[in-house]
Design an enzyme around this catalytic site. Structure first.
Site, PDB file in Angstrom:
ATOM      1  CD  GLN A  42      -2.632   1.558   0.224  1.00  0.00           C
ATOM      2  OE1 GLN A  42      -2.370   2.499  -0.517  1.00  0.00           O
ATOM      3  NE2 GLN A  42      -3.669   0.765   0.023  1.00  0.00           N
ATOM      4  NE  ARG A  44      -4.627   7.194   0.382  1.00  0.00           N
ATOM      5  CZ  ARG A  44      -5.813   7.624   0.804  1.00  0.00           C
ATOM      6  NH1 ARG A  44      -6.858   6.851   0.736  1.00  0.00           N
ATOM      7  NH2 ARG A  44      -5.930   8.831   1.317  1.00  0.00           N
ATOM      8  CB  SER A  58     -20.618   7.658   0.087  1.00  0.00           C
ATOM      9  OG  SER A  58     -20.856   7.366  -1.278  1.00  0.00           O
ATOM     10  N   GLY A  85      -7.821  -0.348  -2.973  1.00  0.00           N
ATOM     11  CA  GLY A  85      -9.148  -0.174  -2.405  1.00  0.00           C
ATOM     12  C   GLY A  85      -9.218  -0.356  -0.907  1.00  0.00           C
ATOM     13  CD  GLU A  86      -5.234  -0.301   3.913  1.00  0.00           C
ATOM     14  OE1 GLU A  86      -5.137   0.000   5.118  1.00  0.00           O
ATOM     15  OE2 GLU A  86      -4.244  -0.487   3.172  1.00  0.00           O
ATOM     16  NE  ARG A  87     -10.198   6.684  -0.214  1.00  0.00           N
ATOM     17  CZ  ARG A  87     -11.132   7.467  -0.759  1.00  0.00           C
ATOM     18  NH1 ARG A  87     -11.839   8.262   0.007  1.00  0.00           N
ATOM     19  NH2 ARG A  87     -11.354   7.457  -2.049  1.00  0.00           N
ATOM     20  NE  ARG A  88     -12.152   1.684  -3.745  1.00  0.00           N
ATOM     21  CZ  ARG A  88     -11.600   0.989  -4.735  1.00  0.00           C
ATOM     22  NH1 ARG A  88     -12.308   0.083  -5.373  1.00  0.00           N
ATOM     23  NH2 ARG A  88     -10.347   1.201  -5.069  1.00  0.00           N
ATOM     24  CG  ASN A 120      -3.432   3.631  -4.166  1.00  0.00           C
ATOM     25  OD1 ASN A 120      -4.175   4.133  -3.343  1.00  0.00           O
ATOM     26  ND2 ASN A 120      -3.143   2.336  -4.160  1.00  0.00           N
ATOM     27  NE  ARG A 123      -9.806   4.267  -6.621  1.00  0.00           N
ATOM     28  CZ  ARG A 123     -11.121   4.369  -6.796  1.00  0.00           C
ATOM     29  NH1 ARG A 123     -11.646   3.982  -7.939  1.00  0.00           N
ATOM     30  NH2 ARG A 123     -11.901   4.859  -5.850  1.00  0.00           N
TER      31      ARG A 123
END
Length: 281
Positions: A42, A44, A58, A85-88, A120, A123
């Site tokens: 990751q 981020r 959301s 997509g770790e945030r999702r 990342n 996106r």
């Protein structure tokens, strides 16, 4: 430090990733959120809780619209590592979902690292420092040119070059950029200033915009005119090296010679630097 030589990817990352970095390559399936875990690649930094709360709201209303990219966890059947997509995934846990849509790709470590960075970067989920470090890792690991890298992530070569230059800033200035106190425009304005750390603190304290930061950098005291031509040449060399290598570079003159210093943050960065300097080793 690894001794293996990375592949040369003249056509960019697409030659390596194929469809691995695109969600459209395969139909999504559902997996339990408990079957997923953060991947080791990751790019981020820490994710703010406020950011997760907004995304969770959301997701409660609309669901997870973009599948999470995962790979089977090596040596652990039934578990999956998140590539993109770790945030999702974290927001889905806050939203108390039991299952999430995923795309499963069977990727080795190096391809998974590249896919995580590309996902990342495409996106725009990274801040400017994370983006620059991602570019640096891709260049060092895969031997890409800045032009090929830009094509792979949908950015211009000049954008890649200017972003990599941000890694030449002092760490306190990079921290201000990472946490949002400075924008990338502010940071670029301070790159050639004689004391970017002091000027960055002034920009933050006074809430200056980018134009005001540029004016402040241009007004900063510089060496006298007798040394100006030589200093201008040195600055041009330093800027070029920082752009090409993506690291902090210092050049100090001493008589007819001098000293060139290359700064690296960790062994991975040193490994990437050595790959660039000694491509045939």
């Amino acid at each position: 430090m690894s001794g293996r030589k990375p592949p040369r990817l003249g056509m960019g990352l697409s030659a390596l990733l194929g469809d691995a970095g695109t969600s459209a390559a395969q139909s999504p399936r559902s997996l339990a959120v408990t079957a997923l875990e953060p991947g080791p690649f990751q790019p981020r930094g820490p994710i703010a809780q406020s950011e997760l709360a907004d995304l969770a709201a959301s997701i409660r209303a609309h669901g997870v619209l973009q599948p999470i990219l995962v790979r089977p966890k090596p040596g652990n059947p039934g578990q999956y590592q998140i590539i993109g997509g770790e945030r999702r995934w974290r927001a889905s846990q806050l939203a108390q979902l039991h299952d999430v849509p995923v795309i499963v790709r069977d990727l080795d470590d190096r391809t998974a690292m590249a896919a995580a960075l590309v996902e990342n970067l495409q996106r725009q989920d990274l801040n400017a420092v994370e983006e620059a470090l991602g570019y640096q890792r891709l260049i060092g690991e895969f031997g890409l040119t800045q032009d090929a890298l830009g094509q792979s992530v949908g950015k211009s070569r000049s954008h890649v070059a200017n972003t990599l230059r941000l890694l030449g800033l002092p760490m306190p200035v990079r921290d201000m950029l990472s946490d949002g106190r400075l924008t990338a425009g502010h940071a670029r304005a301070l790159l050639t200033a004689p004391d970017p750390e002091r000027l960055a603190a002034l920009v933050v304290a006074k809430g200056l915009n980018v134009r005001q930061a540029e004016a402040l950098a241009n007004q900063a005291p510089r060496p006298g005119p007798s040394h100006r031509a030589r200093d201008t040449d040195s600055e041009a060399v330093v800027r070029d090296l920082m752009t090409r290598l993506g690291i902090k570079v210092e050049l100090r003159r001493s008589g007819r010679g001098g000293r060139l210093t290359l700064h690296y943050a960790d062994l991975d960065q040193l490994d990437g630097l050595l790959r660039l300097l000694m491509p045939d080793a």
